[in-house]
Design an enzyme around this catalytic site. Structure first.
Site, PDB file in Angstrom:
ATOM      1  N   GLU A   1      73.148  -5.492  11.802  1.00 56.70           N
ATOM      2  CA  GLU A   1      71.769  -4.898  12.075  1.00 56.70           C
ATOM      3  C   GLU A   1      71.598  -3.773  13.146  1.00 56.70           C
ATOM      4  OE1 GLU A   1      69.594  -5.369   9.831  1.00 56.70           O
ATOM      5  OE2 GLU A   1      67.745  -4.972  10.312  1.00 56.70           O
ATOM      6  N   ASP A   2      72.053  -4.036  14.242  1.00 61.19           N
ATOM      7  CA  ASP A   2      71.723  -3.222  15.431  1.00 61.19           C
ATOM      8  C   ASP A   2      73.089  -2.330  15.691  1.00 61.19           C
ATOM      9  OD1 ASP A   2      69.343  -4.318  15.196  1.00 61.19           O
ATOM     10  OD2 ASP A   2      69.948  -5.565  16.947  1.00 61.19           O
TER      11      ASP A   2
ATOM     12  N   ASP B   1      68.437 -18.009  17.647  1.00 56.63           N
ATOM     13  CA  ASP B   1      67.805 -16.504  17.869  1.00 56.63           C
ATOM     14  C   ASP B   1      66.560 -16.339  18.430  1.00 56.63           C
ATOM     15  OD1 ASP B   1      68.090 -13.771  17.699  1.00 56.63           O
ATOM     16  OD2 ASP B   1      67.486 -13.751  15.805  1.00 56.63           O
TER      17      ASP B   1
ATOM     18  N   ASP C   1      48.565 -41.131  24.894  1.00 59.14           N
ATOM     19  CA  ASP C   1      49.970 -41.109  25.107  1.00 59.14           C
ATOM     20  C   ASP C   1      50.544 -39.845  25.831  1.00 59.14           C
ATOM     21  OD1 ASP C   1      49.081 -39.277  23.530  1.00 59.14           O
ATOM     22  OD2 ASP C   1      50.070 -39.953  21.721  1.00 59.14           O
TER      23      ASP C   1
HETATM   24 MN    MN Z   1      69.146 -11.631  17.723  1.00 60.38          MN
END
Ligand code: MN
Length: 715
Positions: free
Chosen positions: A76-77, A139, A260
């Site tokens: 993607e990057d 992620d 609780d």
């Molecule tokens: Mn990531």
């Protein structure tokens, strides 16, 4: 930042056969691909995939998952391609990286139908291999941990919302309790920091106040199990601020009522030990009724197993206790991932956690489209939303608690305005019915728009509420305008003038109105009276002597009338004396009446039951015995004053005026004396011939559904 060798060591600790060379190649490939890229906080970008890989080692995921985590953002990057990844790391890793990349591209869109379609793709991508989802969650977790480095508040908020709506519920679905808790709490800190801080402060206060209470309870519990000869590890459990907050919201209880906040976990060896431990706890401490859950014999849909109970503990305080085996505990903490600890990479042991995914997949195969898919699954993923369908199959996404009216307005404001009924899945239902996921909603429409003000009480969308208000306001104004116009026409008539707008236009400044419409509304609302209008229109002329006609009915009412005037057929009056009708009781021909003499003012006529008469009780010499001369041929007009309470519904004012007109009454004035969301209280002056005439009108009014009470005014 984790070092390369540390990462490899961690994996080797639970997967001794892991391919060290592959891991090292992935480490280097990712570091090179991201090169000089930096994250918002200035760290090298590579620290992100490395941290994500680190999170996955805590879940003891297999080396293929770790390699994928290292590579997950390269396609993607960076300039890296999927082909390169396949060449270097093989088909399986390439497929996993592709899955994570696809998931990342599926941003939530505001477009509602696209959302459903995207969600389907989303599920498809992760269901191909559950590891895709595990990597994506890690992620997201790391991105949430570093969310504060983004400067843009909008962006932070969007990511936090998406985490709350999608990722935290997904983590829960696959049993990743700890990750779910952390995601929620991080999102909570972004979305509602004030609430989170106040919960934290309160938790700390209670902790300090109790001193080492938690430790003492822990010791007491350990002692109890030792005496019962059950091998158990007992641990205290910190509640996350968000889960405390949610309980407070959901159960609508105050902090102190939450039982609780003090929670303990007991981990034993075998399933039988769970029930034995439970017996020991219940024998030692009184249990709180209706708080016991056996989630071992009937696990949660995500596979979660445990015994839950709440007891009055050793410190006389309510404490929540969870009892489970070690295996159950691992599953509860790591969910699906727990199975990788012992798995063959290609054949992960099939847990309960998979069932929902498998079922979703089957539905996906059969479903004709995303709508049908959502309809079948009734997913709780979008916790605060419901998905409904129009008869044509259009998907309408609404907030939870929405009603068919919200649905109608979401389709189109025209549909909302004309909505008169609704069918859910083919059956007529009340309009206030709450919609459920997958409902098919058909709106029954009228030809004319007629939203009801009562809808405002149950709609949840801003669009519906605003549209209803706007419509009601316009409609009300129209009704007041019609009423005001009628009053204005009447004023002209009694002055012997032809109705026309020109003199009204000329009189606007004197009456302090901006337009003729405003003038009518003011008249209709009773802010201006007929008398005010008459003065504004004709006062000038009267001074010039133009108005020489007989007095108007209003003047007659307001001014004194000489006794013997044929218009006032009353027996028992003193000739030559001025006569008034009292403003308190509005006596009509047919009422039993008395007169009260006042020096210099003449006679004031009251009905015999008027409260005002009490104040003349000690001056009987001022009382005059009077009666109506019904044979006097009275065709004069009298004013009957009514107090009405009508329900605040569209058209009720119209019904009212129609009913009065049908009975030959004439409204000369109308004033709203009280106004609540549900009811209007009116004072109405009606021109009538006599008491019987007024009684008829009152009877007619009482038959109207919108009229809840009619009384003659006594003020
Ligand atoms: Mn990531």
């Amino acid at each position: 930042m984790i070092r390369q060798y540390e990462l490899v060591e961690r994996i080797k600790s639970y997967e001794p056969t892991a391919d060290e060379g592959l891991l090292n190649r992935a480490y280097v490939f990712s570091m090179r691909a991201h090169g000089t890229q930096v994250r918002a906080n200035g760290d090298p970008y590579f620290s992100h995939p490395l941290e994500v890989a680190g999170i996955l080692t805590e879940l003891k995921l297999d080396s293929a998952s770790i390699v994928t985590a290292l590579l997950h953002d390269t396609v993607e990057d960076t300039i890296a391609t999927l082909d390169e990844i396949e060449t270097h790391f093989g088909a399986q890793i390439a497929r996993l990286v592709d899955g994570v990349t696809k998931l990342s591209r599926l941003e939530l869109q505001s477009d509602k139908t696209k959302q459903a379609e995207n969600f389907r793709k989303f599920l498809l991508a992760m269901s191909a291999d559950i590891r895709v989802l595990l990597i994506k969650l890690a992620d997201r977790l790391h991105n949430m941990r570093t969310l504060g480095y983004f400067d843009e508040a909008d962006k932070r908020r969007r990511i936090a919302l998406e985490t709350m709506d999608i990722y935290a519920p997904l983590a829960e679905r696959i049993g990743l309790q700890t990750i779910k808790d952390e995601l929620e709490d991080l999102a909570f800190a972004e979305l509602n920091p004030d609430a989170r801080n106040s919960v934290l402060a309160r938790l700390n206060f209670l902790k300090e106040q109790g001193g080492d209470r938690a430790a003492r309870i822990l010791d007491a519990l350990k002692q109890t199990f030792a005496e019962a000869r059950i091998r158990a590890s007992v641990a205290g459990r910190e509640k996350k601020p968000y889960s405390v907050w949610r309980k407070m919201e959901q159960k609508n209880v105050a902090f102190e009522q939450l039982s609780d906040i003090m929670a303990f976990r007991i981990v034993v060896d075998e399933i039988e030990d769970c029930y034995r431990a439970l017996g020991v706890v219940h024998r030692a401490y009184p249990m709180v009724p209706e708080r016991f859950k056996d989630l071992i014999s009937t696990p949660k849909p995500n596979g979660y197993r445990s015994l839950h109970t709440t007891v009055i503990g050793p410190e006389r305080q309510r404490i929540e206790i969870q009892i489970r085996t070690r295996e159950m505990h691992e599953e509860a903490e790591y969910g699906v991932a727990a199975h990788w600890a012992f798995k063959q990479a290609t054949e992960p042991r099939e847990g309960r956690q998979y069932r929902w995914l498998r079922e979703l997949l089957e539905i996906l195969d059969k479903a004709a489209g995303p709508e049908e898919f959502l309809e079948h699954t009734k997913l709780e993923m979008f916790r605060d939303q419901v998905f409904c369908f129009s008869p044509k199959g259009d998907l309408i996404n609404l907030p939870r608690g929405a009603t068919p009216v919200d649905f109608a307005y979401a389709v189109h404001s025209g549909v909302g305005d004309t909505c008169v009924g609704a069918k859910i899945n083919g059956r007529m239902v009340p309009l206030r019915t709450k919609l459920s996921n997958g409902d098919e909603v058909e709106i029954v429409r009228s030809k004319v728009p007629a939203p009801s003000p009562t809808w405002e009480g149950f709609v949840v969308t801003g669009k519906a509420r605003a549209s209803i208000r706007r419509f009601i306001r316009t409609k009300e104004r129209q009704e007041y305008m019609a009423l005001g116009r009628a009053i204005a026409e009447k004023v002209f008539r009694t002055e012997g003038q032809e109705f026309s707008e020109a003199p009204l236009e000329a009189a606007l400044p004197r009456l302090k109105q901006k337009s003729i419409d405003d003038l009518f509304v003011a008249l209709g609302q009773g802010l201006l009276t007929g008398k005010d209008l008459e003065d504004g229109l004709f006062a000038g002329r009267r001074i010039e002597g133009v108005a020489t006609r007989a007095l108007s009915f209003m003047r007659r009412r307001a001014g004194p009338v000489k006794a013997g005037d044929t218009a006032i057929p009353i027996r028992g009056l003193i000739p030559g004396m001025a006569v008034h009708f009292a403003g308190c009781c509005h006596a009509l021909p047919g009422d039993r009446i008395v007169g009260i003499l006042t020096t210099g003012k003449g006679v004031t006529i009251h009905t015999i039951d008027c409260d005002t008469l009490e104040s003349f009780g000690d001056t009987p010499e001022r009382w005059l015995d009077l009666s109506w001369d019904t044979d006097g041929g009275d065709d004069g007009i009298h004013i009957g004053r009514l107090m009405l309470v009508i329900t605040n519904e569209t058209g009720s004012l119209g019904d009212l005026t129609t009913a009065i007109a049908k009975n030959k009454g004439n409204i000369s004035n109308l004033k709203i004396t009280d106004r609540s969301p549900d009811f209007f209280e009116f004072q109405i002056d009606v021109e009538v011939l006599d008491l019987r005439h007024l009684t008829n009108i009152m009877a007619a009014l009482r038959t109207l559904p919108s009229v809840s009470s009619v009384e003659r005014a006594r003020i």
